[in-house]
Design a protein around this motif. Structure first.
Motif, PDB file in Angstrom:
ATOM      1  N   LEU A 164      86.563  39.536  21.373  1.00 39.68           N
ATOM      2  CA  LEU A 164      87.327  38.551  20.612  1.00 39.68           C
ATOM      3  C   LEU A 164      87.475  37.365  21.429  1.00 39.68           C
ATOM      4  CD1 LEU A 164      90.516  40.569  19.410  1.00 39.68           C
ATOM      5  CD2 LEU A 164      88.664  39.714  17.961  1.00 39.68           C
ATOM      6  N   ILE A 165      87.282  36.222  20.730  1.00 41.46           N
ATOM      7  CA  ILE A 165      87.248  34.947  21.687  1.00 41.46           C
ATOM      8  C   ILE A 165      88.564  34.643  22.031  1.00 41.46           C
ATOM      9  CG2 ILE A 165      86.770  32.572  21.370  1.00 41.46           C
ATOM     10  CD1 ILE A 165      84.804  32.885  19.275  1.00 41.46           C
ATOM     11  N   VAL A 166      88.672  34.322  23.472  1.00 38.71           N
ATOM     12  CA  VAL A 166      89.869  33.829  24.098  1.00 38.71           C
ATOM     13  C   VAL A 166      90.051  32.391  24.346  1.00 38.71           C
ATOM     14  CG1 VAL A 166      91.497  34.302  26.082  1.00 38.71           C
ATOM     15  CG2 VAL A 166      90.183  36.043  25.276  1.00 38.71           C
ATOM     16  N   GLY A 167      89.040  31.818  24.727  1.00 39.00           N
ATOM     17  CA  GLY A 167      89.134  30.462  25.049  1.00 39.00           C
ATOM     18  C   GLY A 167      87.918  29.955  25.744  1.00 39.00           C
ATOM     19  N   THR A 168      87.983  28.639  26.447  1.00 41.78           N
ATOM     20  CA  THR A 168      86.904  28.129  27.123  1.00 41.78           C
ATOM     21  C   THR A 168      87.171  27.841  28.480  1.00 41.78           C
ATOM     22  OG1 THR A 168      86.124  27.142  25.145  1.00 41.78           O
ATOM     23  CG2 THR A 168      85.227  26.277  26.725  1.00 41.78           C
ATOM     24  N   ILE A 169      86.441  27.867  29.481  1.00 45.84           N
ATOM     25  CA  ILE A 169      86.812  27.363  30.899  1.00 45.84           C
ATOM     26  C   ILE A 169      86.614  25.809  30.843  1.00 45.84           C
ATOM     27  CG2 ILE A 169      86.033  27.134  33.198  1.00 45.84           C
ATOM     28  CD1 ILE A 169      84.850  30.223  32.601  1.00 45.84           C
ATOM     29  N   THR A 170      87.634  25.328  31.406  1.00 40.72           N
ATOM     30  CA  THR A 170      87.820  23.877  31.487  1.00 40.72           C
ATOM     31  C   THR A 170      87.573  23.243  32.730  1.00 40.72           C
ATOM     32  OG1 THR A 170      90.104  23.793  31.392  1.00 40.72           O
ATOM     33  CG2 THR A 170      89.114  23.421  29.406  1.00 40.72           C
ATOM     34  N   SER A 171      88.208  24.044  33.879  1.00 39.88           N
ATOM     35  CA  SER A 171      87.827  23.694  35.268  1.00 39.88           C
ATOM     36  C   SER A 171      87.978  24.974  36.227  1.00 39.88           C
ATOM     37  CB  SER A 171      89.151  22.793  35.675  1.00 39.88           C
ATOM     38  OG  SER A 171      90.266  23.454  35.571  1.00 39.88           O
ATOM     39  N   ILE A 172      87.057  24.578  37.270  1.00 42.21           N
ATOM     40  CA  ILE A 172      86.936  25.899  38.234  1.00 42.21           C
ATOM     41  C   ILE A 172      87.520  25.676  39.543  1.00 42.21           C
ATOM     42  CG2 ILE A 172      85.271  27.491  39.265  1.00 42.21           C
ATOM     43  CD1 ILE A 172      83.430  26.659  36.669  1.00 42.21           C
ATOM     44  N   ASP A 173      88.310  26.462  39.847  1.00 41.60           N
ATOM     45  CA  ASP A 173      88.575  26.286  41.306  1.00 41.60           C
ATOM     46  C   ASP A 173      87.919  27.122  42.499  1.00 41.60           C
ATOM     47  OD1 ASP A 173      90.183  25.635  43.706  1.00 41.60           O
ATOM     48  OD2 ASP A 173      92.063  26.646  42.818  1.00 41.60           O
ATOM     49  N   SER A 174      86.781  26.649  42.783  1.00 37.84           N
ATOM     50  CA  SER A 174      85.792  27.604  43.628  1.00 37.84           C
ATOM     51  C   SER A 174      86.253  27.238  45.011  1.00 37.84           C
ATOM     52  CB  SER A 174      84.432  27.236  43.283  1.00 37.84           C
ATOM     53  OG  SER A 174      83.793  28.232  43.785  1.00 37.84           O
ATOM     54  N   ARG A 175      86.794  28.292  45.707  1.00 41.22           N
ATOM     55  CA  ARG A 175      87.063  28.151  47.291  1.00 41.22           C
ATOM     56  C   ARG A 175      86.141  28.700  48.179  1.00 41.22           C
ATOM     57  NH1 ARG A 175      93.189  30.450  46.506  1.00 41.22           N
ATOM     58  NH2 ARG A 175      92.025  31.692  44.972  1.00 41.22           N
ATOM     59  N   GLU A 176      86.117  28.263  49.302  1.00 42.03           N
ATOM     60  CA  GLU A 176      84.765  28.629  50.185  1.00 42.03           C
ATOM     61  C   GLU A 176      85.566  30.035  51.036  1.00 42.03           C
ATOM     62  OE1 GLU A 176      84.117  25.543  52.671  1.00 42.03           O
ATOM     63  OE2 GLU A 176      82.988  24.182  51.404  1.00 42.03           O
ATOM     64  N   TYR A 177      86.485  30.288  50.687  1.00 42.39           N
ATOM     65  CA  TYR A 177      87.040  31.681  51.431  1.00 42.39           C
ATOM     66  C   TYR A 177      87.698  32.427  50.451  1.00 42.39           C
ATOM     67  CZ  TYR A 177      91.370  28.867  51.179  1.00 42.39           C
ATOM     68  OH  TYR A 177      92.706  28.151  50.682  1.00 42.39           O
ATOM     69  N   GLY A 178      87.931  33.887  50.687  1.00 39.93           N
ATOM     70  CA  GLY A 178      88.509  34.731  49.716  1.00 39.93           C
ATOM     71  C   GLY A 178      87.456  35.408  48.884  1.00 39.93           C
ATOM     72  N   LEU A 179      88.079  36.488  48.274  1.00 38.41           N
ATOM     73  CA  LEU A 179      87.171  37.384  47.417  1.00 38.41           C
ATOM     74  C   LEU A 179      87.025  36.621  46.117  1.00 38.41           C
ATOM     75  CD1 LEU A 179      88.403  40.834  48.444  1.00 38.41           C
ATOM     76  CD2 LEU A 179      86.435  39.930  49.060  1.00 38.41           C
ATOM     77  N   ASN A 180      88.055  36.079  45.613  1.00 42.03           N
ATOM     78  CA  ASN A 180      87.964  35.549  44.216  1.00 42.03           C
ATOM     79  C   ASN A 180      88.041  33.931  43.925  1.00 42.03           C
ATOM     80  OD1 ASN A 180      88.465  38.201  43.613  1.00 42.03           O
ATOM     81  ND2 ASN A 180      90.610  38.073  44.043  1.00 42.03           N
ATOM     82  N   LEU A 213      84.989  32.470  26.898  1.00 48.11           N
ATOM     83  CA  LEU A 213      85.540  33.786  27.350  1.00 48.11           C
ATOM     84  C   LEU A 213      85.970  34.602  26.159  1.00 48.11           C
ATOM     85  CD1 LEU A 213      87.910  32.642  30.319  1.00 48.11           C
ATOM     86  CD2 LEU A 213      85.731  33.753  30.667  1.00 48.11           C
ATOM     87  N   VAL A 214      85.555  35.799  26.229  1.00 49.31           N
ATOM     88  CA  VAL A 214      85.986  36.771  25.170  1.00 49.31           C
ATOM     89  C   VAL A 214      86.567  37.965  25.827  1.00 49.31           C
ATOM     90  CG1 VAL A 214      84.031  36.181  23.629  1.00 49.31           C
ATOM     91  CG2 VAL A 214      83.680  38.268  25.358  1.00 49.31           C
ATOM     92  N   THR A 215      87.329  38.831  25.096  1.00 43.49           N
ATOM     93  CA  THR A 215      87.897  39.841  25.436  1.00 43.49           C
ATOM     94  C   THR A 215      87.073  41.099  25.833  1.00 43.49           C
ATOM     95  OG1 THR A 215      88.164  40.852  23.147  1.00 43.49           O
ATOM     96  CG2 THR A 215      89.890  39.575  24.296  1.00 43.49           C
ATOM     97  N   SER A 216      87.382  41.933  26.973  1.00 46.04           N
ATOM     98  CA  SER A 216      86.578  42.798  27.616  1.00 46.04           C
ATOM     99  C   SER A 216      86.761  44.309  26.594  1.00 46.04           C
ATOM    100  CB  SER A 216      86.715  43.100  28.789  1.00 46.04           C
ATOM    101  OG  SER A 216      88.213  43.687  29.126  1.00 46.04           O
ATOM    102  N   GLY A 217      87.734  44.296  26.002  1.00 44.17           N
ATOM    103  CA  GLY A 217      88.030  45.676  25.505  1.00 44.17           C
ATOM    104  C   GLY A 217      88.813  46.597  26.309  1.00 44.17           C
ATOM    105  N   LYS A 218      88.672  46.168  27.579  1.00 42.75           N
ATOM    106  CA  LYS A 218      89.650  46.985  28.716  1.00 42.75           C
ATOM    107  C   LYS A 218      91.206  46.630  28.605  1.00 42.75           C
ATOM    108  CE  LYS A 218      85.636  48.179  30.237  1.00 42.75           C
ATOM    109  NZ  LYS A 218      84.872  49.440  29.785  1.00 42.75           N
ATOM    110  N   GLY A 219      91.878  47.367  29.037  1.00 45.20           N
ATOM    111  CA  GLY A 219      93.344  47.115  28.968  1.00 45.20           C
ATOM    112  C   GLY A 219      94.167  47.721  28.012  1.00 45.20           C
ATOM    113  N   GLY A 220      93.469  48.244  26.732  1.00 41.63           N
ATOM    114  CA  GLY A 220      94.143  49.032  25.923  1.00 41.63           C
ATOM    115  C   GLY A 220      94.979  48.172  24.740  1.00 41.63           C
TER     116      GLY A 220
END
Lengths: 284, 168
Positions: A238-254, A225-232
């Motif tokens: 800029l490197i932020v980190g690495t995804i180590t695990s994913i919590d993917s649900r079958e419902y919801g938007l996110n 993951l890197v910074t998007s430049g948004k948010g001011g």
């Protein structure tokens, strides 16, 4: 007779001087070994020699066991001090080598991102409560033209560290991205999926949670993951980190994921405060 | 009494030399006390007196030297005669000359020993010993001469003073 001996005493003794050893040599060929008079003299001399040897050996032993040991003690003390000094020097050299490596990394980072105005700073303290993830830094060189302000990004050669939350004179408090108060707008470097990295504030690690990531966005473990430049606050890429695990649900938007920061906060010693950016989107 | 005292001092110095050799193995720094004693006696004593002292000291020196019977004593005796003869022609009053003589005397003692050993049928390997150890060690002889000379000179002064007291 005595007169005769007296008159020729020198000649007699001279003859004796030569005759006696010669006779002794001749006799030794017939009867090997020393004669009685020699043995008697040897028996008289031997105790003297033994006594002298004992005396000198005693003095020598006394010298070696006591006097020399005193020197040994001093030498021992001196060697201890030397070992202590060398250990200290070794530790210092290791520290210098490690610092050199870190500074080299920082230099590389500065060369890779020439558009960023960077202010070097040194970590001098860490948080004393488990609730907050904050570092205290001291600026390496004073720069009056760009004073340090809150919400300035703080980075290292490994990636994003956090942001300034307090600044006073040459000191600043930096909130890490692992702090629960921290929100960093990030994107997946591979898929460009966007989300917000929020600090978890765990006691034992510096993990963050990736939230507000759409379910349809494709992310994988080990994605960077890197910074998007948004948010001011944080410049782009800029490197932020690495995804180590994913919590993917079958419902919801996110969907959510756990992020391990690229920076090892536990060993962080030098950082850069981003005081400005020369291209569009300057974040003072 | 004086002669006996000289012999006793000589014995002490010879014992000291053997002790130093035993403790420190002074192979090339041999003080050559025997040759130094011979030099002092040959230069400072009258003929008969010197002969008596050398006879006694040569015997003790031989017992301490480990040489075959008669060899060392004969070498010491011949050295005494040699130094005595040289003193007829040469003056040994100056210290540098005395020190030089001590080296020559030590070398002479080694040479005499070698000759006697070879003449009495001993192995020729002594030649190597002479060349590698005996002769080079002669250079340290001045050390022994200084000690011997100062010791015996003090002894002589002591006896001279005593003689004067008794004569007065």
């Amino acid at each position: 007779m005595l007169d005769l001996i007296g008159r020729y005493k020198v000649i007699i003794i001279m003859v004796l001087m030569v005759a006696l050893p010669t006779l002794s040599m001749a006799l030794s060929r017939i009867v090997p070994g020393r004669h009685v008079v020699d043995r008697a003299m040897l028996m008289a001399l031997a105790p003297l020699q033994a006594g002298a040897h004992f005396g000198v050996s005693f003095i020598e032993g006394f010298w070696q066991d006591y006097i020399a040991l005193r020197d040994l003690k001093q030498e021992n003390e001196s060697l201890r001090q030397e070992i202590s000094r060398l250990r200290e020097e070794r530790a210092r050299l290791i520290g210098v080598l490690q610092e050199n490596k870190r500074l080299r990394g920082l230099l590389d980072f500065q060369q890779q991102r020439p558009e960023l105005k960077l202010q070097p700073a040194r970590v001098i303290a860490r948080e004393i409560t488990p609730y907050f993830r904050v570092l205290r830094v001291r600026l390496d060189t004073g720069d009056a033209s760009t004073p340090i302000k809150p919400q300035m990004a703080v980075v290292s050669h490994e990636g994003v560290v956090g942001q300034v939350i307090e600044a006073y004179d040459e000191y600043a408090d930096v909130m890490l991205i692992a702090d629960p108060r921290s929100n960093v707008d990030v994107i997946d470097q591979r898929t460009r999926a966007r989300g917000i990295a929020i600090g978890l504030g765990h006691k034992r690690d510096y993990e963050a949670r990736l939230s507000y990531l759409l379910r349809k966005d494709e992310i994988n473990e080990q994605d960077q993951l890197v910074t998007s430049g948004k948010g001011g606050i944080f410049p782009q890429e800029l490197i932020v980190g690495t995804i180590t695990s994913i919590d993917s649900r079958e419902y919801g938007l996110n969907q959510q994921a756990t992020v391990e920061p690229s920076v090892d906060f536990g060993r962080l010693e030098e950082v850069f405060i981003v005081t400005g950016e020369e291209t569009a989107g300057v974040r003072p | 009494m004086h002669r006996l005292a000289t012999i006793l001092v000589g014995i002490v110095l010879l014992l000291l030399e053997s002790l130093l050799l035993d403790l420190f193995g002074l192979s090339l720094w041999l003080p050559h006390v025997a040759s130094a004693l011979v030099v002092y006696i040959a230069l400072e004593r009258e003929m008969f007196e010197g002969c008596v002292e050398v006879l006694g000291l040569a015997w003790v020196a031989e017992l301490l030297s480990g040489s075959p019977p008669g060899v060392y004593a004969l070498a010491v005796t011949l050295l005494f005669f040699g130094v005595r003869l040289s003193a007829v022609r040469l003056s040994y009053r100056a210290w540098p000359v005395r020190l030089g003589l001590s080296v020559v005397a030590a070398l002479g003692l080694h040479a005499l020993l070698l000759i006697i050993l070879l003449m009495s049928g001993h192995p020729t390997s002594y030649v190597t010993t002479f060349a590698l150890a005996g002769a080079p060690s002669s250079l340290a002889a001045p050390l022994g001469l200084v000690v011997v000379w100062l010791s015996l000179e003090r002894l002589d002064e002591l006896f001279k003073r005593r003689k004067n007291i008794f004569s007065d």
